[in-house]
Enzyme design. Structure first.
Site, short mmCIF file in Angstrom:
data_model
loop_
_atom_site.label_atom_id
_atom_site.label_comp_id
_atom_site.label_asym_id
_atom_site.label_seq_id
_atom_site.Cartn_x
_atom_site.Cartn_y
_atom_site.Cartn_z
N ALA A 168 -54.25 79.64 46.03
CA ALA A 168 -53.09 80.06 45.26
C ALA A 168 -52.44 81.26 45.92
O ALA A 168 -53.12 82.15 46.44
CB ALA A 168 -53.48 80.41 43.82
N GLU A 216 -59.20 68.15 45.03
CA GLU A 216 -58.64 67.52 43.83
C GLU A 216 -57.35 68.25 43.48
O GLU A 216 -57.28 69.47 43.62
CB GLU A 216 -59.61 67.67 42.65
CG GLU A 216 -60.74 66.70 42.70
CD GLU A 216 -62.02 67.28 42.14
OE1 GLU A 216 -61.98 68.35 41.52
OE2 GLU A 216 -63.07 66.65 42.34
N ASN A 219 -48.53 68.15 40.57
CA ASN A 219 -48.35 69.27 41.51
C ASN A 219 -47.78 68.73 42.82
O ASN A 219 -48.44 68.69 43.85
CB ASN A 219 -49.68 70.00 41.74
CG ASN A 219 -49.47 71.35 42.40
OD1 ASN A 219 -48.40 71.64 42.93
ND2 ASN A 219 -50.51 72.18 42.37
N TYR A 262 -50.58 68.74 51.35
CA TYR A 262 -51.85 68.13 51.80
C TYR A 262 -51.58 66.84 52.59
O TYR A 262 -52.24 66.59 53.61
CB TYR A 262 -52.76 67.84 50.60
CG TYR A 262 -53.13 69.07 49.80
CD1 TYR A 262 -53.50 70.24 50.45
CD2 TYR A 262 -53.12 69.07 48.42
CE1 TYR A 262 -53.82 71.37 49.72
CE2 TYR A 262 -53.45 70.19 47.69
CZ TYR A 262 -53.79 71.35 48.34
OH TYR A 262 -54.12 72.47 47.64
C1 LIG Z 1 -49.59 75.12 46.89
C2 LIG Z 1 -49.42 76.42 47.65
C3 LIG Z 1 -50.78 77.02 48.02
C4 LIG Z 1 -48.64 76.09 48.95
O1 LIG Z 1 -48.43 77.26 49.67
P1 LIG Z 1 -46.95 77.69 50.12
O2 LIG Z 1 -47.10 78.87 51.02
O3 LIG Z 1 -46.09 77.86 48.92
O4 LIG Z 1 -46.45 76.40 50.91
P2 LIG Z 1 -45.75 76.43 52.34
O5 LIG Z 1 -44.59 77.38 52.32
O6 LIG Z 1 -46.79 76.62 53.40
O7 LIG Z 1 -45.15 74.97 52.42
C5 LIG Z 1 -45.95 73.87 52.71
C6 LIG Z 1 -45.24 72.61 52.24
O8 LIG Z 1 -45.07 72.70 50.81
C7 LIG Z 1 -43.82 72.18 50.44
N1 LIG Z 1 -43.01 73.26 49.84
C8 LIG Z 1 -43.08 74.58 50.08
N2 LIG Z 1 -42.19 75.26 49.33
C9 LIG Z 1 -41.58 74.34 48.57
C10 LIG Z 1 -40.58 74.42 47.55
N3 LIG Z 1 -40.02 75.60 47.18
N4 LIG Z 1 -40.22 73.28 46.94
C11 LIG Z 1 -40.76 72.10 47.31
N5 LIG Z 1 -41.71 71.96 48.27
C12 LIG Z 1 -42.11 73.07 48.89
C13 LIG Z 1 -43.22 71.63 51.66
O9 LIG Z 1 -43.66 70.27 51.76
C14 LIG Z 1 -43.84 72.42 52.78
O10 LIG Z 1 -43.84 71.67 53.93
P3 LIG Z 1 -42.84 72.01 55.17
O11 LIG Z 1 -43.64 72.92 56.05
O12 LIG Z 1 -42.60 70.68 55.77
O13 LIG Z 1 -41.61 72.67 54.61
C15 LIG Z 1 -48.60 77.48 46.84
O14 LIG Z 1 -47.31 76.97 46.58
C16 LIG Z 1 -49.25 77.87 45.52
O15 LIG Z 1 -50.00 78.82 45.45
N6 LIG Z 1 -48.96 77.14 44.43
C17 LIG Z 1 -49.52 77.43 43.11
C18 LIG Z 1 -51.01 77.13 43.05
C19 LIG Z 1 -51.31 75.70 43.44
O16 LIG Z 1 -50.65 74.76 43.01
N7 LIG Z 1 -52.36 75.53 44.28
C20 LIG Z 1 -52.81 74.22 44.76
C21 LIG Z 1 -53.73 73.62 43.78
S1 LIG Z 1 -54.41 72.10 44.38
#
Ligand SMILES: CC(C)(COP(=O)(O)OP(=O)(O)OC[C@H]1O[C@@H](n2cnc3c(N)ncnc32)[C@H](O)[C@@H]1OP(=O)(O)O)[C@@H](O)C(=O)NCCC(=O)NCCS
Length: 157
Positions: free
Chosen positions: A76, A109, A114, A121
């Protein structure tokens, strides 16, 4: 790409972890679960990483490595640090570390709702490998868990 650093999480990080968790999930981990991860979890192969951006804690990634299997338990980022490429890079680092640690498969999982995490992934080479019915608590009833798996190259260091 936003520069970030990784270090070991410690019990001092608990308040910030609980805060980020509450900002990211409606039904997140409790402080006790995090504390267990950081103490007894280590004996069970838990790797607990703190993610910092500009010297501030931005998030965490926790995975378990046992024998040739790795499992992502939690990742996260603070909402203010999401969407800047950090999550993708850190998950890639976990895949690399798991391979170096002898894992040949990485499991996780995720809630089917989400979409952002699932897209991330799948982009990293995970494939859908199953569904656990009614796995997560939800606002109404329960939500399934999607199981994703990625085969890893065993990396010899
Ligand atoms: C899921 C999470 C860890 C991803 O990390 P992040 O730093 O936000 O993601 P990134 O910026 O590295 O982006 C990775 C991919 O996510 C998607 N993405 C990122 N920002 C996005 C946005 N604002 N809207 C839609 N998709 C998005 C894109 O597919 C991106 O791929 P790309 O490199 O082709 O653009 C983060 O968003 C998070 O903490 N979310 C809340 C907690 C959570 O859901 N954890 C996962 C539980 S399984």
């Amino acid at each position: 790409m936003t520069p970030y650093t990784l270090s070991e999480l410690t019990l001092d990080d608990l308040p910030q972890m609980v805060l980020i968790e509450s900002l990211c999930y409606d039904f997140g981990w409790s402080e006790k679960i995090f504390a267990d991860c950081l103490t007894t979890g280590r004996e069970m192969g838990y790797r607990c990483w703190k993610i910092e951006v500009a010297q501030e804690m931005a998030g965490y990634l926790i995975f378990q490595l046992v024998s040739d299997e790795a499992t992502l338990l939690n990742v996260a980022l603070h909402p203010g640090q999401q969407g800047k490429g950090v999550g993708k890079m850190v998950v890639e680092e976990a895949l690399r570390a798991a391979g170096e640690g002898g894992a040949t498969r990485f499991y996780l999982e995720v809630r089917p709702s989400n979409r952002r995490a699932i897209d991330l992934y799948l982009a990293l080479g995970f494939v859908k490998s199953g569904l656990r019915r009614d796995y997560y608590p939800a606002a109404v009833g329960r939500e399934d868990a999607l199981l994703l798996t990625k085969p890893l190259e065993k990396i010899s260091t």
